[in-house]
Design a protein around this motif. Structure first.
Motif, PDB file in Angstrom:
ATOM      1  N   GLN A   1       0.835  -1.200   0.000  1.00 50.46           N
ATOM      2  CA  GLN A   1       0.000   0.000   0.000  1.00 50.46           C
ATOM      3  C   GLN A   1       0.873   1.255   0.000  1.00 50.46           C
ATOM      4  OE1 GLN A   1      -2.656   0.330   3.319  1.00 50.46           O
ATOM      5  NE2 GLN A   1      -3.607   2.199   2.551  1.00 50.46           N
ATOM      6  N   GLN A   2       1.921   1.258   0.853  1.00 56.61           N
ATOM      7  CA  GLN A   2       2.825   2.414   0.884  1.00 56.61           C
ATOM      8  C   GLN A   2       3.524   2.575  -0.462  1.00 56.61           C
ATOM      9  OE1 GLN A   2       5.375   1.561   4.207  1.00 56.61           O
ATOM     10  NE2 GLN A   2       4.075   2.669   5.666  1.00 56.61           N
TER      11      GLN A   2
ATOM     12  N   SER B   1       2.479   1.510  -3.349  1.00 56.14           N
ATOM     13  CA  SER B   1       1.474   1.948  -4.311  1.00 56.14           C
ATOM     14  C   SER B   1       1.191   3.436  -4.156  1.00 56.14           C
ATOM     15  CB  SER B   1       0.193   1.145  -4.120  1.00 56.14           C
ATOM     16  OG  SER B   1      -0.821   1.618  -4.960  1.00 56.14           O
ATOM     17  N   GLU B   2       1.059   3.899  -2.915  1.00 54.34           N
ATOM     18  CA  GLU B   2       0.828   5.328  -2.675  1.00 54.34           C
ATOM     19  C   GLU B   2       2.016   6.150  -3.152  1.00 54.34           C
ATOM     20  OE1 GLU B   2      -0.036   5.557   1.490  1.00 54.34           O
ATOM     21  OE2 GLU B   2      -2.081   4.793   1.246  1.00 54.34           O
ATOM     22  N   HIS B   3       3.240   5.636  -2.874  1.00 51.41           N
ATOM     23  CA  HIS B   3       4.453   6.338  -3.325  1.00 51.41           C
ATOM     24  C   HIS B   3       4.500   6.375  -4.852  1.00 51.41           C
ATOM     25  CE1 HIS B   3       8.495   7.881  -3.081  1.00 51.41           C
ATOM     26  NE2 HIS B   3       8.919   6.934  -3.898  1.00 51.41           N
TER      27      HIS B   3
ATOM     28  N   HIS C   1       1.954   6.146  -6.849  1.00 48.47           N
ATOM     29  CA  HIS C   1       0.892   7.053  -7.280  1.00 48.47           C
ATOM     30  C   HIS C   1       1.362   8.502  -7.189  1.00 48.47           C
ATOM     31  CE1 HIS C   1      -3.136   8.610  -7.953  1.00 48.47           C
ATOM     32  NE2 HIS C   1      -2.981   9.374  -6.880  1.00 48.47           N
ATOM     33  N   SER C   2       2.050   8.822  -6.074  1.00 51.37           N
ATOM     34  CA  SER C   2       2.586  10.179  -5.900  1.00 51.37           C
ATOM     35  C   SER C   2       3.594  10.498  -6.997  1.00 51.37           C
ATOM     36  CB  SER C   2       3.237  10.305  -4.525  1.00 51.37           C
ATOM     37  OG  SER C   2       3.891  11.528  -4.395  1.00 51.37           O
TER      38      SER C   2
END
Length: 160
Positions: free
Chosen positions: A57-58, A60-62, A64-65
């Motif tokens: 998740q982290q 993926s969020e990174h 995405h960012s």
């Protein structure tokens, strides 16, 4: 009889209580074992999956960012390139106009220099003619003076 019956019932109840206490101890031990097994299973299987899921998740969020940042950069670059194309077109038109102006100035300057050169040549020819005329007059005067002196010398010699 009643006492005996009550005593038997009491003994029976005590025995059932002991059985229930024993069963309760077994159930508590079983519960502790199940809790230990549950914690062990959770730590062994679920915790790594949970950590991996959180890491994913982290990540993926990174990612995405990063994708959002890259998208923004691409948009900025696209706008910049469009502006540069417009700027380049403007610069090309301006440079072409400047080139025409410089060519016109060069032609005008060349014509002006040709006129000045013609004037200088005429002045030079006039100066050469003036010098030649002055030189001729000086030579004529010198010769005239020399002739006059010669004539005077000859006259003096003849008179002697």
């Amino acid at each position: 009889n009643n006492i005996k019956h009550l005593t038997l019932e009491r003994d029976n109840l005590l025995q059932r209580r002991d059985v229930l206490e024993e069963r309760n101890k077994k159930l508590q031990a079983q519960n502790e074992l199940q809790q230990y097994t549950h914690e062990y299973t959770m730590n062994l299987f679920f915790a790594p999956v949970l950590r991996h899921t959180l890491n994913l998740q982290q990540t993926s969020e990174h990612q995405h960012s990063i994708i959002v940042d890259l998208t923004s950069i691409v948009r900025d670059l696209h706008e910049s390139l469009e502006n540069r194309e417009t700027d380049l077109d403007t610069q090309i038109v301006f440079a072409h106009a400047q080139s025409k102006v410089h060519e016109m100035e060069r032609v005008s300057l060349m014509q002006s220099m040709e006129v000045q050169l013609q004037q200088l040549e005429e002045e030079a020819v006039g100066a050469v003619n003036a010098v030649a005329t002055a030189s001729g007059k000086l030579e004529f005067e010198r010769k005239s003076e020399e002739q006059t002196r010669w004539n005077e010398y000859v006259s003096q010699v003849e008179s002697i």
